[in-house]
Structure formats: structure tokens, C-alpha cells
Write a protein that holds these residues in place. Structure first.
Motif, mmCIF file in Angstrom:
data_model
loop_
_atom_site.group_PDB
_atom_site.id
_atom_site.type_symbol
_atom_site.label_atom_id
_atom_site.label_comp_id
_atom_site.label_asym_id
_atom_site.label_seq_id
_atom_site.Cartn_x
_atom_site.Cartn_y
_atom_site.Cartn_z
ATOM 1 N N ALA A 1 -31.645 16.795 -26.291
ATOM 2 C CA ALA A 1 -31.972 16.015 -27.486
ATOM 3 C C ALA A 1 -31.996 14.531 -27.099
ATOM 4 N N PRO A 2 -32.978 13.775 -27.570
ATOM 5 C CA PRO A 2 -33.072 12.359 -27.200
ATOM 6 C C PRO A 2 -31.826 11.583 -27.630
ATOM 7 N N PRO A 3 -31.352 10.647 -26.795
ATOM 8 C CA PRO A 3 -30.216 9.815 -27.189
ATOM 9 C C PRO A 3 -30.606 8.869 -28.315
ATOM 10 N N VAL A 4 -29.596 8.392 -29.033
ATOM 11 C CA VAL A 4 -29.814 7.540 -30.202
ATOM 12 C C VAL A 4 -29.024 6.247 -30.029
ATOM 13 N N SER A 5 -29.553 5.146 -30.522
ATOM 14 C CA SER A 5 -28.820 3.882 -30.489
ATOM 15 C C SER A 5 -27.923 3.763 -31.714
ATOM 16 N N PHE A 6 -26.880 2.959 -31.592
ATOM 17 C CA PHE A 6 -26.015 2.642 -32.734
ATOM 18 C C PHE A 6 -26.856 2.079 -33.868
ATOM 19 N N GLN A 7 -27.803 1.237 -33.540
ATOM 20 C CA GLN A 7 -28.694 0.637 -34.543
ATOM 21 C C GLN A 7 -29.453 1.695 -35.326
ATOM 22 N N ASP A 8 -30.089 2.627 -34.627
ATOM 23 C CA ASP A 8 -30.884 3.648 -35.301
ATOM 24 C C ASP A 8 -30.019 4.597 -36.127
ATOM 25 N N GLU B 1 -32.951 -3.815 -30.386
ATOM 26 C CA GLU B 1 -33.310 -5.228 -30.500
ATOM 27 C C GLU B 1 -32.062 -6.063 -30.241
ATOM 28 N N PRO B 2 -32.035 -6.858 -29.171
ATOM 29 C CA PRO B 2 -30.852 -7.660 -28.858
ATOM 30 C C PRO B 2 -30.401 -8.516 -30.040
ATOM 31 N N GLY B 3 -29.101 -8.449 -30.350
ATOM 32 C CA GLY B 3 -28.542 -9.252 -31.425
ATOM 33 C C GLY B 3 -28.630 -8.625 -32.800
ATOM 34 N N TRP B 4 -29.230 -7.425 -32.910
ATOM 35 C CA TRP B 4 -29.414 -6.789 -34.211
ATOM 36 C C TRP B 4 -28.072 -6.462 -34.864
ATOM 37 N N ILE B 5 -27.143 -5.899 -34.122
ATOM 38 C CA ILE B 5 -25.836 -5.520 -34.680
ATOM 39 C C ILE B 5 -25.112 -6.749 -35.211
ATOM 40 N N LYS B 6 -25.087 -7.780 -34.433
ATOM 41 C CA LYS B 6 -24.391 -9.016 -34.837
ATOM 42 C C LYS B 6 -24.993 -9.601 -36.110
#
Length: 230
Positions: A107-114, A180-185
Motif C-alpha cells: 500500500a502506498p505510504p502516506v504523509s502526515f499532511q495528507d 509541501e515544506p512548512g505546511w505543518i507549521k
């Protein structure tokens, strides 16, 4: 040592897997990311987890390129100890190693953002109709429907994230921080508690990439992640 030339995909499929070949050097792209030794992965069907121990060619396989050697978490899940047809590709306990095609089994990995957007700011509502009171020149009031689409709807959804204080993101195949860099912050300014149990975080750097952008963070749960020691 990776060849520094621009890669040219030699094989691709509908699952987003590409095999990139540089003469003797090869990498496998899956889910938009390069598969690397040490990555944590999970099967599509039954959710079995494993650690990547090898990426590359397997002599005698058809096709020979694009294979990922894994060590399963569960004993007896595999078929060997990292050796196949007299060639050793990696080392693991007997019966815990396998070679897999990522597009067929993983299964494809997922980002914290997604994972965060998918759970708390769903993209299902691409547009929304709202009713606003308007007044005609004659003075008679009537309701006029407007449709919020595109960027306006996006702003609405992202605004909800700014107010969240507790995030529960369990078993969602989260393997890295963001696309996207900085998205979480920028969008998680109020988060105090995060549960990331049973995901695919591979090491403490992956954890730091997330937690380091949460200025209000007080509690972080990581049970079920097999993190490589720093």
C-alpha cells in the motif's frame, strides 16, 4: 553511490511505480517516493508490516529489476533469510524474508499532511452552495444562491485545521511529514496532542520532521512504530 544523471523511467504502471535504471544502479519509485533500505511498508490486503532490506535486481526473476526485499514483522510470514538461488541480497532471520513487487503487494505510504487533511478536512466537498439574503431594487427581499469553489473552499477547510488541538491519526500508513515544506507549521499552530500509533515512521528524524513543526505540542504517542535508534 547513486548516479547523478537525470533518471529516465524505463518501466511504469497504473499504480504509480517506476523503475529507474542508471546502468548498474537502480532505484524504485512507489507512491511518489523513492523506496529506500530502512523504509517501513505495509501490504495492501491484510496490513502486514515489514522493513525494506534491499532494493534492486533479483537474478532469475521475471522481470529481474524493480524488486524490494523485505523483513516481515511477523515470524513465518517470509520464505527465506535474504538469500535466493544462491545469491545473498540481505540478511534476516530464517523465514522472515521475501521479495515483493511494490505495485502488487504494498500500500502506498502516506504523509502526515495528507492523513490530517483526509481525516479532519476532507476533500469530498469540492464546492458548497450557500444562501445569502439579497434585496432587489424594488425593496423585495429574496434569497440568492452562491457557490463557493476552488481557493475559497480550500481556505474554509484549512481554517478548521488551525483550531484543532488533539489529533488521532492511528494506523494510516504515515511514513513522512509533508508534501509541501512548512505546511505543518502553517496549519497546526494549536495542536497539543498527537497520536501516531501503528504507522510507518522509520526513524526519529521522521518523528522530528513532524513534531518540530508543532509549537504547542505537549503529548506525542508513537506506539507500534518500529523506529531505528539514532
Amino acid at each position: 553511490i547513486w548516479n547523478e544523471r537525470e533518471p529516465t523511467p524505463q518501466r511504469s504502471d497504473r499504480q504509480g511505480v517506476s523503475v529507474l535504471i542508471f546502468g548498474p544502479v537502480m532505484s524504485v519509485m512507489f507512491g511518489g517516493r523513492q523506496v529506500e533500505v530502512g523504509d517501513r511498508v505495509q501490504t495492501l490486503v491484510d496490513g502486514h508490516k515489514a522493513t525494506v532490506r534491499y532494493v534492486g535486481n533479483v537474478t532469475g526473476a521475471n522481470p529481474p529489476e524493480g524488486w524490494v526485499g523485505v523483513e516481515w514483522d511477523a515470524e513465518g510470514r517470509g520464505k527465506h533469510d535474504g538469500e535466493a538461488k544462491g545469491t545473498r541480497y540481505f540478511t534476516c532471520p530464517p523465514g522472515m524474508g521475501s521479495f515483493v513487487r511494490p505495485e502488487a503487494m504494498l500500500a502506498p505510504p502516506v504523509s502526515f499532511q495528507d492523513a490530517l487533511v483526509g481525516k479532519y478536512a476532507s476533500l469530498d466537498a469540492a464546492s458548497a452552495d450557500i444562501s445569502m439574503p439579497m434585496r432587489e431594487a424594488s425593496g423585495r427581499a429574496q434569497a440568492v444562491n452562491f457557490e463557493l469553489v476552488g481557493n475559497t473552499r480550500e481556505v474554509e477547510r484549512m481554517a478548521k485545521l488551525d483550531k484543532l488541538e488533539v489529533l488521532t491519526l492511528l494506523a494510516l500508513r504515515i511514513a513522512h511529514a509533508e508534501n509541501e515544506p512548512g505546511w505543518i507549521k502553517a496549519h497546526c499552530t494549536s495542536v497539543r496532542s498527537v497520536e501516531l500509533d501503528d504507522n510507518l515512521l522509520r526513524d526519529w528524524q521522521a518523528v522530528a520532521d513532524i513534531a518540530g513543526q508543532l509549537p504547542a505540542l505537549e503529548v506525542l504517542s508513537l506506539s507500534g512504530n518500529r523506529l531505528t535508534p539514532p
